[in-house]
Design an enzyme around this catalytic site. Structure first.
Site, PDB file in Angstrom:
ATOM      1  CD  GLU A  28      43.502  49.468  51.710  1.00  0.00           C
ATOM      2  OE1 GLU A  28      43.556  48.330  51.248  1.00  0.00           O
ATOM      3  OE2 GLU A  28      43.473  50.497  51.000  1.00  0.00           O
TER       4      GLU A  28
ATOM      5  CG  ASP B 241      40.604  48.436  44.794  1.00  0.00           C
ATOM      6  OD1 ASP B 241      39.828  47.521  45.130  1.00  0.00           O
ATOM      7  OD2 ASP B 241      40.338  49.630  44.941  1.00  0.00           O
TER       8      ASP B 241
END
Lengths: 351, 351
Positions: free
Chosen positions: A62, A233
């Site tokens: 990410e 998450d």
């Protein structure tokens, strides 16, 4: 810190460790939480976006950018649950702080350790607004790489000194006990989630499986607790049974991101949630009754990394824990980039 | 190159210069173009997205990620046209290549210079499919930091040896002439765009203003030329009069990005365009007639950076032009991140 234009200060893992030790972990947590709180207070000044994720079979990579118009930051972070099997970290990260006016980076830092610190500091900051008034005992479910950081953040910000530890791998709990042995905690290693929750009004879940797990079932959770849900998450990765969510008040960092990645992904997209910054600035209430169940649905947001990099940069102003990285081409004449090659060639004949 | 897990090889500006010199600029361009071509041939294997841009008054900071499922890369790049006034680069960049399987970075590199090389290599690669058969003379409009790289890429890939140079600042053209003096070019510095275009069947525009400029007006462009439009590369920044676009065949890297950032932003969103990779794999024709005007509407795409990082990594396998960066926390037990702090503290008492 006064550097040449081409040089970017770099905080290696070794320097980050020394920097943290020079401050002390708990003070670092406190000051970092202050930086995060200060940035949450000016939430509307920031450019916000969900992180840019590249998902693969084994995990995710990410990029998490944000900007307040003066400074820009991004973090590179991966999440690969199977990494531990080959002796690697599940999560590694590094990040950059840059000057918006020129676009020039002004700091490159390891963020594997810094992310652990900022995640814990954010959790404790949220709990400082949401936990029951008398909370002094925390159940810590999942005793991996994040566990000690959470414990120390809750000690630093809330004065929590009693820990109840549970992990499906008991050796992970024993590692926590060893690491925290001389840091002022009263610790109990538990044999089940149910045992772990006994007497704890704070519950931190921080497991690493990349799947829809049910670490906490509905029947286990009584009234008047604050749940710090850190492990769920990313899409498909949750820890709490949805029935717990339905009878709780849910607080989160940035709704567009958490509704996809957090425990909230189990709820309809219009389920009421409150962004933490609203509680911090006083726009929304935190805990309003002793019997309420509050949940901080933590997934990690770019502004926390921005705050962490900003804090580290501040610390480096009078601490030598960085090296100088020759990252930016800086010709004497900015139009003469090619001349740098020619001059390097004149100085060092081709091999 | 065999490194410890925590270590990421880092190519500094100095090392990049030495690496390029050790190969030679033209051979570097040729081999880099081969890497780009090889990646364009497997276009459908890549994860593609428009770059993530943070716009500000003075410029833009962008993150450009991509992945082929095996490797992941991203580039950080800024564009700040006013930087030159303070002696800074308009564009600076660095990038990272990582392993998708573990999420671990395997290369960090300066990319200010590397971007100049990959942009030029991509331009020349496109021209090798689009230029008129006999093209040997290039008009180079805008003689800033990218100019020499474009010239050398066109020499390496197409054999172009005649250059006609124009810049609103004549000293920029003279800088090009100096830098390229001993590299086999026949160069003419021109006093106007019109003069510059005389006899040139290749036209490269590469100016840096962040605005809608008209470097090329419609009446100046005759039949049978190939235009390599490099400078129009973000919203509001163009170089060509839209009438030129309307009588040309337009080729570009990635339509969803170029339609927003490139010369194409001046056209309706359904105006026909061809992605370069389709020409490379033979799915679409390149130049089909001698009188056709072709335009490569270059804005730069993440896959080119991916190719460039992949090429640099390959070169480093047997060349020592990198240093070892302690970027990744690597505890003996991946669950024991906190133990790293404790052990560092035992080794180095807090200051």
């Amino acid at each position: 810190m006064s550097l040449k234009r081409n040089v970017v200060p770099f905080v290696s893992v070794d320097h980050m460790l020394k920097l943290i030790l020079s401050i002390g972990v708990e003070r670092f947590m406190l000051e970092l939480a202050e930086f995060i709180e200060a940035d949450l207070r000016r939430w509307n000044e920031f450019e916000k976006s969900v992180r840019l994720a590249s998902h693969s079979h084994g995990g995710v990579i990410e990029l998490m950018p944000t900007s307040d118009g003066e400074s820009y930051s991004f973090k590179y972070v991966n999440g690969h649950p199977d990494n531990a099997r080959s002796g690697r970290q599940t999560v590694t990260a590094f990040g950059v702080l840059a000057e918006v006016g020129s676009g020039y980076p002004v700091l490159l830092s390891e963020m594997t350790i810094l992310t652990a610190l900022r995640t814990a500091a954010t959790s404790a900051l949220a709990a400082s607004r949401l936990a029951p008034a008398d909370a002094d005992c925390m159940a810590l479910i999942g005793n991996g790489a994040q566990a000690e950081f959470q414990a120390l953040a809750f000690k630093a910000l809330l004065g929590v000194r009693r820990l109840r530890l549970f992990d499906i791998d008991r050796s992970a709990s024993l590692k926590c006990v060893r690491n925290l042995a001389h840091l002022g905690f009263d610790m109990t290693v538990c044999g089940s989630v149910g045992e772990c929750l006994e007497g704890a009004s704070l519950v931190t879940t921080i497991t690493a499986d990349k799947r829809r797990a049910t670490v906490l079932t509905d029947n286990l959770v009584g009234e008047g607790v604050h749940i710090n849900a850190v492990g769920g998450d990313c899409p498909g990765k949750t820890e709490l049974h949805p029935d717990i969510l339905k009878r709780s008040d849910i607080f989160l960092e940035y709704a567009p991101q958490t509704r996809v990645e957090g425990e909230c992904q189990q709820l309809p997209p219009d389920h009421p949630v409150t962004e933490l910054w609203r509680v911090v600035v006083g726009d929304a209430p935190g805990r309003t009754s002793a019997r309420q169940i509050t949940i901080f649905d933590s997934v990690g947001f770019a502004i926390e990394d921005f705050s962490a990099l900003r804090y580290v940069r501040r610390l480096l102003q009078d601490r030598p824990f960085y090296e100088e990285l020759d990252l930016l081409a800086d010709p004497d004449d900015p139009r003469d980039l090619f001349g740098m090659i020619l001059r390097a060639g004149a100085a060092v004949p081709p091999v």
